[in-house]
Enzyme design. Structure first.
Site, mmCIF file in Angstrom:
data_model
loop_
_atom_site.group_PDB
_atom_site.id
_atom_site.type_symbol
_atom_site.label_atom_id
_atom_site.label_comp_id
_atom_site.label_asym_id
_atom_site.label_seq_id
_atom_site.Cartn_x
_atom_site.Cartn_y
_atom_site.Cartn_z
ATOM 1 N N ILE A 147 61.124 -29.687 -14.450
ATOM 2 C CA ILE A 147 62.047 -28.672 -13.916
ATOM 3 C C ILE A 147 61.294 -27.334 -13.794
ATOM 4 C CG2 ILE A 147 64.277 -27.515 -14.414
ATOM 5 C CD1 ILE A 147 64.653 -30.541 -14.226
ATOM 6 N N PRO A 148 61.526 -26.580 -12.719
ATOM 7 C CA PRO A 148 60.897 -25.250 -12.626
ATOM 8 C C PRO A 148 61.758 -24.192 -13.334
ATOM 9 C CG PRO A 148 62.073 -25.709 -10.607
ATOM 10 C CD PRO A 148 62.358 -26.870 -11.530
ATOM 11 N N TRP A 149 61.282 -22.959 -13.318
ATOM 12 C CA TRP A 149 61.967 -21.894 -14.069
ATOM 13 C C TRP A 149 63.039 -21.176 -13.263
ATOM 14 C CZ3 TRP A 149 61.048 -18.036 -10.755
ATOM 15 C CH2 TRP A 149 59.835 -18.051 -10.044
ATOM 16 N N LYS A 173 61.304 -32.012 -19.037
ATOM 17 C CA LYS A 173 60.287 -30.999 -19.357
ATOM 18 C C LYS A 173 60.673 -29.751 -18.563
ATOM 19 C CE LYS A 173 56.922 -28.925 -18.484
ATOM 20 N NZ LYS A 173 56.922 -27.434 -18.417
ATOM 21 N N PRO A 174 61.339 -28.789 -19.231
ATOM 22 C CA PRO A 174 61.727 -27.574 -18.488
ATOM 23 C C PRO A 174 60.534 -26.671 -18.204
ATOM 24 C CG PRO A 174 62.595 -27.540 -20.761
ATOM 25 C CD PRO A 174 61.717 -28.754 -20.641
ATOM 26 N N GLU A 176 58.058 -23.664 -18.550
ATOM 27 C CA GLU A 176 57.677 -22.955 -19.790
ATOM 28 C C GLU A 176 58.148 -21.511 -19.801
ATOM 29 O OE1 GLU A 176 55.752 -24.508 -17.650
ATOM 30 O OE2 GLU A 176 53.780 -23.587 -17.381
ATOM 31 N N SER A 227 56.227 -26.598 -7.285
ATOM 32 C CA SER A 227 55.346 -26.226 -6.180
ATOM 33 C C SER A 227 54.714 -27.461 -5.519
ATOM 34 C CB SER A 227 54.241 -25.312 -6.702
ATOM 35 O OG SER A 227 53.478 -26.006 -7.658
ATOM 36 N N GLU A 248 60.892 -32.468 -4.963
ATOM 37 C CA GLU A 248 61.645 -31.338 -4.393
ATOM 38 C C GLU A 248 60.709 -30.142 -4.463
ATOM 39 O OE1 GLU A 248 64.593 -31.589 -3.115
ATOM 40 O OE2 GLU A 248 65.727 -33.151 -4.147
ATOM 41 N N CYS A 282 63.839 -22.010 -3.732
ATOM 42 C CA CYS A 282 63.112 -22.928 -2.844
ATOM 43 C C CYS A 282 63.682 -22.884 -1.442
ATOM 44 C CB CYS A 282 63.169 -24.341 -3.393
ATOM 45 S SG CYS A 282 64.836 -24.902 -3.693
ATOM 46 N N LYS A 327 52.837 -12.542 -13.757
ATOM 47 C CA LYS A 327 52.026 -13.329 -12.809
ATOM 48 C C LYS A 327 52.734 -13.424 -11.446
ATOM 49 C CE LYS A 327 50.613 -18.081 -12.394
ATOM 50 N NZ LYS A 327 51.185 -19.324 -12.858
ATOM 51 N N GLU A 379 55.081 -19.501 1.546
ATOM 52 C CA GLU A 379 56.192 -19.243 0.633
ATOM 53 C C GLU A 379 55.777 -18.116 -0.306
ATOM 54 O OE1 GLU A 379 56.971 -22.092 -2.533
ATOM 55 O OE2 GLU A 379 59.074 -22.054 -1.959
HETATM 56 P P1 NAD Z 1 55.267 -25.226 -10.670
HETATM 57 O O1 NAD Z 1 54.935 -26.352 -9.770
HETATM 58 O O2 NAD Z 1 54.186 -24.352 -11.138
HETATM 59 O O3 NAD Z 1 55.990 -25.763 -11.981
HETATM 60 C C1 NAD Z 1 57.096 -26.630 -11.928
HETATM 61 C C2 NAD Z 1 57.123 -27.459 -13.186
HETATM 62 O O4 NAD Z 1 55.954 -28.278 -13.193
HETATM 63 C C3 NAD Z 1 57.103 -26.651 -14.485
HETATM 64 O O5 NAD Z 1 57.903 -27.281 -15.451
HETATM 65 C C4 NAD Z 1 55.631 -26.731 -14.879
HETATM 66 O O6 NAD Z 1 55.431 -26.593 -16.262
HETATM 67 C C5 NAD Z 1 55.278 -28.135 -14.427
HETATM 68 N N1 NAD Z 1 53.846 -28.354 -14.207
HETATM 69 C C6 NAD Z 1 52.889 -27.436 -13.914
HETATM 70 N N2 NAD Z 1 51.678 -28.034 -13.827
HETATM 71 C C7 NAD Z 1 51.868 -29.351 -14.071
HETATM 72 C C8 NAD Z 1 51.011 -30.480 -14.106
HETATM 73 N N3 NAD Z 1 49.701 -30.379 -13.901
HETATM 74 N N4 NAD Z 1 51.564 -31.690 -14.344
HETATM 75 C C9 NAD Z 1 52.891 -31.821 -14.532
HETATM 76 N N5 NAD Z 1 53.753 -30.777 -14.544
HETATM 77 C C10 NAD Z 1 53.262 -29.560 -14.299
HETATM 78 O O7 NAD Z 1 56.398 -24.425 -9.927
HETATM 79 P P2 NAD Z 1 57.152 -23.144 -10.425
HETATM 80 O O8 NAD Z 1 56.245 -21.988 -10.258
HETATM 81 O O9 NAD Z 1 57.759 -23.381 -11.761
HETATM 82 O O10 NAD Z 1 58.362 -23.086 -9.378
HETATM 83 C C11 NAD Z 1 58.212 -22.532 -8.142
HETATM 84 C C12 NAD Z 1 58.020 -23.584 -7.078
HETATM 85 O O11 NAD Z 1 59.041 -24.563 -7.181
HETATM 86 C C13 NAD Z 1 58.162 -23.014 -5.696
HETATM 87 O O12 NAD Z 1 57.180 -23.548 -4.847
HETATM 88 C C14 NAD Z 1 59.551 -23.477 -5.260
HETATM 89 O O13 NAD Z 1 59.739 -23.553 -3.889
HETATM 90 C C15 NAD Z 1 59.636 -24.793 -5.916
HETATM 91 N N6 NAD Z 1 61.044 -25.177 -6.088
HETATM 92 C C16 NAD Z 1 61.547 -26.150 -5.270
HETATM 93 C C17 NAD Z 1 62.888 -26.502 -5.364
HETATM 94 C C18 NAD Z 1 63.467 -27.569 -4.465
HETATM 95 O O14 NAD Z 1 64.537 -28.044 -4.749
HETATM 96 N N7 NAD Z 1 62.830 -27.984 -3.406
HETATM 97 C C19 NAD Z 1 63.706 -25.881 -6.299
HETATM 98 C C20 NAD Z 1 63.160 -24.899 -7.115
HETATM 99 C C21 NAD Z 1 61.808 -24.553 -7.000
#
Ligand code: NAD
Length: 477
Positions: A147-149, A173-174, A176, A227, A248, A282, A327, A379
């Site tokens: 899950i993202p933040w 895994k929410p 961080e 991402s 997603e 997103c 960041k 984005e």
């Molecule tokens: P991120 O990809 O950095 O992190 C998302 C999750 O992945 C976090 O829980 C993070 O700890 C985990 N993660 C990071 N590195 C990892 C790895 N190597 N292996 C496994 N898990 C890992 O994204 P973010 O910065 O938290 O969120 C922003 C991004 O999320 C943006 O690009 C946004 O568009 C996207 N997003 C998409 C949707 C959707 O429904 N399409 C919804 C919300 C956010």
């Protein structure tokens, strides 16, 4: 300082002292707590607990009993609305009213899926004489949820609640940077009567706990929201174990305003879609394509609106709160430093009292942005709206589709034929005609095409994704 642990097999697991993450309030930049930094060992335990659940008490519940667990959870979420909203205000920096909306949406997912559990059925298939053939919808088993933040409660609702409704046991895994509301939900699942191991939560960094979950051979399905870069990594890791994934990912969603659009109807939607959650959405409508004959008129309206927007501490419930982290603030500022060749048409203002260390960025309106400029294509994940001019319907569709992403699009026109033509021509997972509301509508299947990912969550479609189909062919003569 209070230290939050993991939820594994119905118990809270303490973190070792040297394995913690600072929890920062984005409005003040101050530390407010400590989070356990889990890794492979905690994920192993959580997956084992979930596997026990799918052969134990959780798997023995009838669909209607599973639905009642979800219904009780939804009730508890509603009863704790103010507590959960206050957590999101402090942990994510969401303006209070937006935080409340996230809680309402999360409870609504429980309501929708609790009622859907016992309506998820297979089919009978006409086959050869002497046969009866039927299909059974069965849970995958253990599903992982990264899950993202940015919308913890809404994304838990969309991803985890659907998976539980389908009968899976989950490991979450929410993000961080924002785990507190997920941990609070964990407490509510215990109170709602979910058997131990049905819901497990491991907090930690993505490269540790996230990577361990994505590559774990004990999960049967992975739902990742985040991402595109990390989406690619988890897809590979899950692929090594032949684990199916739903991705997603990000977006650069266009709002297309035709000359016959009801501009006053469109204006608040267009602005809100760009600045909601400080643009960290997103499905943010982060580029607006405006038809040449109404370009100046609509841009003028947007400018006046942007100039009136106020950025300030989340608790004070301004139009826009802080970004999630230093960041993220630096990332948005680095994009804005690349706008020297562009015109900044309007900027919002800061609230009178702004904590010095908070992560604030004012909303910025940019135009006329060339369709190939990075501000029109990438984005940004901040409160920045790029305006692009178009001269014909064909050109609007071409610009809208000229993107690596394809998540959501908005189309504003009263011409019915044009509504249908553009809805069909746009490359994305959701199209809104004369409205824009991807954040709402738990009933509406949601997900992307191209670089925005694949698979669908929300609505009944999520239940198909969180189950597998078994065909049973009975030969009875
Ligand atoms: P991120 O990809 O950095 O992190 C998302 C999750 O992945 C976090 O829980 C993070 O700890 C985990 N993660 C990071 N590195 C990892 C790895 N190597 N292996 C496994 N898990 C890992 O994204 P973010 O910065 O938290 O969120 C922003 C991004 O999320 C943006 O690009 C946004 O568009 C996207 N997003 C998409 C949707 C959707 O429904 N399409 C919804 C919300 C956010």
């Amino acid at each position: 300082m209070e230290k939050k642990g993991h939820l594994i097999g119905g118990n809270w697991l303490e973190a070792a002292d040297d394995e913690v993450i600072d929890i920062i309030d984005p409005s003040t930049g101050e530390q407010i707590g400590l989070l356990s930094a889990g890794g492979q060992a905690e994920i192993d335990k959580a997956v084992a607990a979930a596997r026990n659940a799918i052969s134990g008490e959780w798997s023995k519940l009838s669909p209607v009993e599973r639905g009642r667990c979800l219904s009780r959870l939804g009730q508890l979420i509603s009863e704790n609305q103010e507590k959960l909203a206050a957590i999101e205000v402090q942990d994510v920096g969401k303006p209070l009213s937006q935080a409340r909306n996230d809680v309402i949406a999360c409870a609504r997912y429980c309501e929708f899926y609790s009622g859907a559990v016992d309506k998820l059925h297979g089919q009978t298939i006409p086959y050869q004489n002497g046969f009866t053939v039927l299909t059974l919808r069965e849970p995958h088993g253990v599903t992982g949820h990264i899950i993202p933040w940015n919308y913890p409660l809404q994304i838990i609702g969309r991803s985890v609640i659907g998976a539980l409704a389908a009968g899976n046991a989950v490991v979450i895994k929410p993000g961080e940077d924002a785990s507190l509301s997920t941990l609070f939900l964990g407490e509510l699942t215990i109170e709602a009567g979910f058997p131990p191991g049905a819901v497990n939560i491991v907090t930690g960094y993505g490269e540790d706990a996230g990577a361990a979950l994505a590559g774990h051979p004990g999960i049967n399905h992975l739902s990742f929201t985040g991402s595109s870069r990390v989406g690619g990594l988890v897809q590979k890791a899950a692929g090594d174990n032949t684990v199916q994934v739903t991705l997603e990912l990000g977006g650069k969603s266009p709002q297309v305003i035709f000359e016959d659009a009801d501009q006053d109807l469109a204006l608040p939607f267009v602005v809100n879609a760009a600045i909601q959650n400080a643009g960290q959405t997103c499905s943010a409508g982060s580029r607006v394509l405006i038809h040449n004959p109404i370009y100046e008129e609509f841009v003028g309206k947007l400018m006046r609106k942007f100039e009136s927007l106020v950025v300030g501490p989340a608790m004070d419930d301004h139009d826009i709160g802080p970004l999630i982290s230093l960041k993220q603030k630096q990332m948005v500022e680095s994009y804005l430093s690349r706008t020297l060749d562009l015109q900044i048409l309007a900027k919002g203002k800061f609230a009178a009292s702004l904590p010095e260390k908070g992560f604030y960025v004012p909303p910025v309106l940019l135009g006329d942005v060339p369709p190939d400029h990075c501000l029109a294509k990438e984005e940004i994940f901040g409160p920045v709206l790029s305006i692009i001019r178009f001269r014909s319907e064909e050109e609007a569709v071409e610009i809208a589709n000229n993107s690596r992403y394809g998540l959501v699009a908005g189309v504003w026109t009263n011409d019915g034929a044009r509504q249908m033509r553009t809805a069909k021509a746009l490359e994305c997972g959701q199209v809104f005609i004369n409205n824009y509301g991807a954040g709402g509508g738990v009933e509406l299947p949601f997900g992307g095409v191209k670089g925005s990912g694949f698979g669908r969550e929300k609505g009944m479609e999520a239940l198909y994704g969180f189950t597998t189909l078994k065909t049973v062919a009975i030969s009875h003569g």
